[in-house]
Write a protein that holds these residues in place. Structure first.
Motif, PDB file in Angstrom:
ATOM      1  N   VAL A 180     -27.027  -7.900 -42.075  1.00 45.55           N
ATOM      2  CA  VAL A 180     -28.437  -8.846 -42.119  1.00 45.55           C
ATOM      3  C   VAL A 180     -29.231  -8.047 -43.264  1.00 45.55           C
ATOM      4  N   ALA A 181     -29.543  -6.702 -42.964  1.00 47.53           N
ATOM      5  CA  ALA A 181     -30.563  -6.095 -44.006  1.00 47.53           C
ATOM      6  C   ALA A 181     -29.939  -6.066 -45.176  1.00 47.53           C
ATOM      7  N   ASN A 182     -28.687  -5.754 -45.428  1.00 50.66           N
ATOM      8  CA  ASN A 182     -27.986  -5.651 -46.989  1.00 50.66           C
ATOM      9  C   ASN A 182     -28.290  -7.215 -47.663  1.00 50.66           C
ATOM     10  N   LEU A 183     -28.128  -8.267 -46.640  1.00 54.53           N
ATOM     11  CA  LEU A 183     -28.297  -9.506 -47.123  1.00 54.53           C
ATOM     12  C   LEU A 183     -29.848  -9.920 -47.380  1.00 54.53           C
ATOM     13  N   LEU A 200     -23.348 -15.045 -39.782  1.00 53.16           N
ATOM     14  CA  LEU A 200     -24.401 -14.279 -40.302  1.00 53.16           C
ATOM     15  C   LEU A 200     -25.689 -14.990 -40.914  1.00 53.16           C
ATOM     16  N   ALA A 201     -25.654 -16.222 -41.143  1.00 54.14           N
ATOM     17  CA  ALA A 201     -26.745 -16.940 -41.550  1.00 54.14           C
ATOM     18  C   ALA A 201     -27.457 -17.193 -40.455  1.00 54.14           C
ATOM     19  N   ASP A 202     -27.177 -17.426 -39.240  1.00 53.32           N
ATOM     20  CA  ASP A 202     -27.963 -17.774 -38.074  1.00 53.32           C
ATOM     21  C   ASP A 202     -28.981 -16.581 -38.004  1.00 53.32           C
ATOM     22  N   LEU A 203     -27.959 -15.325 -37.711  1.00 52.01           N
ATOM     23  CA  LEU A 203     -28.770 -14.201 -37.447  1.00 52.01           C
ATOM     24  C   LEU A 203     -29.806 -13.526 -38.385  1.00 52.01           C
ATOM     25  N   ALA A 204     -29.319 -13.976 -39.648  1.00 49.38           N
ATOM     26  CA  ALA A 204     -30.388 -13.514 -40.915  1.00 49.38           C
ATOM     27  C   ALA A 204     -31.468 -14.312 -40.891  1.00 49.38           C
ATOM     28  N   TRP A 253     -41.552 -21.833 -31.330  1.00 51.06           N
ATOM     29  CA  TRP A 253     -40.266 -22.257 -30.932  1.00 51.06           C
ATOM     30  C   TRP A 253     -39.387 -22.265 -32.325  1.00 51.06           C
ATOM     31  N   VAL A 254     -38.128 -21.382 -32.546  1.00 50.45           N
ATOM     32  CA  VAL A 254     -37.682 -21.292 -33.566  1.00 50.45           C
ATOM     33  C   VAL A 254     -36.116 -21.465 -33.300  1.00 50.45           C
ATOM     34  N   ASP A 255     -35.536 -22.676 -34.273  1.00 54.17           N
ATOM     35  CA  ASP A 255     -34.015 -22.746 -34.467  1.00 54.17           C
ATOM     36  C   ASP A 255     -33.903 -22.292 -35.930  1.00 54.17           C
ATOM     37  N   PRO A 256     -33.081 -21.242 -35.920  1.00 60.76           N
ATOM     38  CA  PRO A 256     -33.017 -20.335 -37.116  1.00 60.76           C
ATOM     39  C   PRO A 256     -31.835 -21.485 -38.224  1.00 60.76           C
TER      40      PRO A 256
END
Length: 394
Positions: free
Chosen positions: A157-160, A120-124, A193-196
């Motif tokens: 993600v939205a809740n977080l 979830l942290a990656d996606l957020a 370029w993004v590495d979340p």
């Protein structure tokens, strides 16, 4: 005091009441200001409009009348947004870790058979960074390791993010490093370029010091600005990575910008006869041959960002990678080295090209150091890097 009181009263009455004829409420006015103050305000508004027209401030959804191909966007301005986005994403990653609700799934496995997790942290983090940049520059090309979350994950993600405390954005944070905005480019020439969340595997194992967020701006294929945000920075050496939930939670951000020196300066890197080489702990490939060729000692660590910072901090002399690696993993380290007089190249001696979002998986190895690399390249001559297997984006 240059307007008659009677005239001022009439103007004020009109400004307060002119909308009431349409059934709207009265306007609320502030205190009158002098003509000099009014002219200063007008000049300030004009300067901000001029900055929008010239590309010196992000337009967001405002119409400026200038196409993205014409406005020159300063690297410093995008770097300020990148740092803001990366640090905001770091806050969310830390919140996920604190909650212990990682919601981990598997994206696949590497060539070495190592599981490639997604949390979830990656996606957020992906959502925070990509939405921040899209709000500021809707036409900017952004390439992220992750895709937008599916509906179920998007709700989580939205809740977080709803519970997160927003950080203030200062797009002028780095203006002093390029006050004339000499380093700029049309928006359609830039790729971000993004590495979340670099080192997701280590994140799930509670090896938190390895975790970084990386955002890189490339102009015509070469990095010109970047930041590496270490979410759980700690003072432990890279060969002592046992950072658990009881350790320090201080974060730090190291940035690089064309035409400016990164604060602090990299550690002096004069190679000893036995240099310290930092390599991947999860997918190092066959390293006996190159390490023997370099007469080097090995340090195993997770995350490209962490390994780059280890060389920057002086804990290692060389960052070496043999297997295939994705461009979002190396773009920010590339910027940190090359924009600070270091070297970041493939084993052939060639630099990396960040202009093609679809070609994100080079197989020519990585060699990075702040020391002269001629001897290193000579030692690696004839040793092939990773295999050229095809990989899905995941």
């Amino acid at each position: 005091n240059d307007v008659e009181p009677r005239l001022m009263a009439g103007i004020t009455d009109w400004l307060v009441n002119y909308k009431t004829t349409d059934g709207k409420p009265k306007n609320v006015l502030g205190a009158p200001i002098s003509s000099a103050e009014a002219m200063a305000l007008i000049h300030d508004c004009h300067a901000q409009w001029r900055a929008l027209r010239r590309g010196h401030a992000p337009p967001g959804k405002l119409w400026t009348g200038v196409p993205s191909s014409a406005a020159r966007v300063p690297y410093a301005t995008i770097l300020a947004a990148a740092v803001h986005a990366a640090e905001s994403a770091g806050d969310v990653i830390a919140a996920v870790h604190t909650s212990k609700a990682l919601a981990t799934v598997t994206k696949g496995t590497t060539d070495e058979g190592v599981v490639d997790p997604l949390t979830l942290a990656d996606l957020a983090s992906h959502t925070v960074i990509t939405s921040t940049l899209a709000d500021l520059w809707p036409a900017l090309v952004v390439v992220s390791e992750e895709d937008d979350p599916d509906p179920d994950a998007a709700a989580a993600v939205a809740n977080l993010l709803a519970a997160a405390t927003p950080r203030p954005l200062d797009v002028h944070l780095f203006d002093d490093h390029d006050p004339g905005f000499l380093h700029a480019a049309p928006l359609d020439r830039l790729t971000v370029w993004v590495d979340p969340l670099d080192a997701t595997k280590e994140f799930t194992e509670d090896l938190l010091e390895y975790v970084t967020v990386m955002v890189t701006v490339a102009d015509a294929g070469r990095p010109v600005a970047a930041c590496i945000h270490q979410v759980f920075a700690d003072s432990a050496a890279p060969d002592q990575p046992h950072v658990t939930s009881a350790a320090s939670r201080a974060s730090r951000t190291v940035w690089a910008l064309a035409g400016a020196a990164t604060p602090g300066g990299h550690a002096e890197s004069v190679l000893s006869p036995q240099p310290r080489v930092i390599v991947s702990r999860s997918h190092p490939g066959q390293l006996t041959e190159p390490l023997d060729a370099l007469h080097a000692s090995k340090i195993a660590a997770g995350g490209s960002g962490f390994k780059a910072l280890a060389v920057w901090d002086g804990h290692a002399d060389i960052y070496l990678h043999r297997t295939a690696i994705k461009l979002w993993d190396i773009a920010a380290p590339d910027a940190l080295f090359t924009l600070n007089d270091g070297t970041f190249i493939g084993w052939s001696g060639a630099r990396f090209d960040y202009s093609k979002p679809d070609a994100y998986l080079p197989h020519n190895g990585v060699l990075a150091s702040f020391a002269p690399t001629e001897r290193l390249l000579a030692a690696l001559d004839g040793i092939e890097p990773g295999s050229a297997k095809s990989h899905p984006k995941s």
